[in-house]
Scaffold this active site. Structure first.
Site: not given
Length: 129
Positions: A51, A54
């Site tokens: 992600c 992230c």
């Protein structure tokens, strides 16, 4: 001459055995830490390595882990590797940061990207309690 070759083969075999043992040890699954870490302020960041937010947080977490080593635990949990953690921590969105006090109580939760300054402020509040 045959003795020298035998000695060289013995040394090579010994080195091969040690290096393969080291490689096997490095590829063994590492035990998951007990979260939150007992007796320590803990930041658990739950997300995935794929992600975008992230990925943006990854270098921040590495810095914080070094800066707070011995004072606070900073732990990233990849939910693709540990999908049980998503249920355990009731994750609704990634990334999710959960802050725990020394007693292991959840004191703050944030969903989405969190910058270093905000994380540091939160950690420092926990130390001030």
């Amino acid at each position: 001459m045959a003795r020298q070759i035998a000695r060289l083969l013995a040394v090579a075999l010994t080195l091969a055995l040690f290096s393969s043992a080291a490689l096997a040890a490095s590829t063994l699954p590492k035990p998951k830490p007990q979260l939150p870490v007992k007796g320590m302020v803990t930041l658990v960041d739950l997300g995935t390595n794929s992600c975008i937010p992230c990925k943006m947080m990854a270098p921040i977490l590495v810095e914080l882990e070094k800066e707070y080593r011995g004072k606070a635990a900073v732990v990233f949990v990849d939910l693709r590797q540990d999908n049980e953690a998503a249920r355990k921590f009731r994750v609704r969105a990634i990334p999710t940061q959960i802050f725990f006090d020394k007693a292991g109580r959840e004191v703050f939760r944030h969903e989405g990207f969190m910058d270093k300054k905000s994380i540091v402020e939160r950690l420092n509040k926990l130390f001030g309690q």
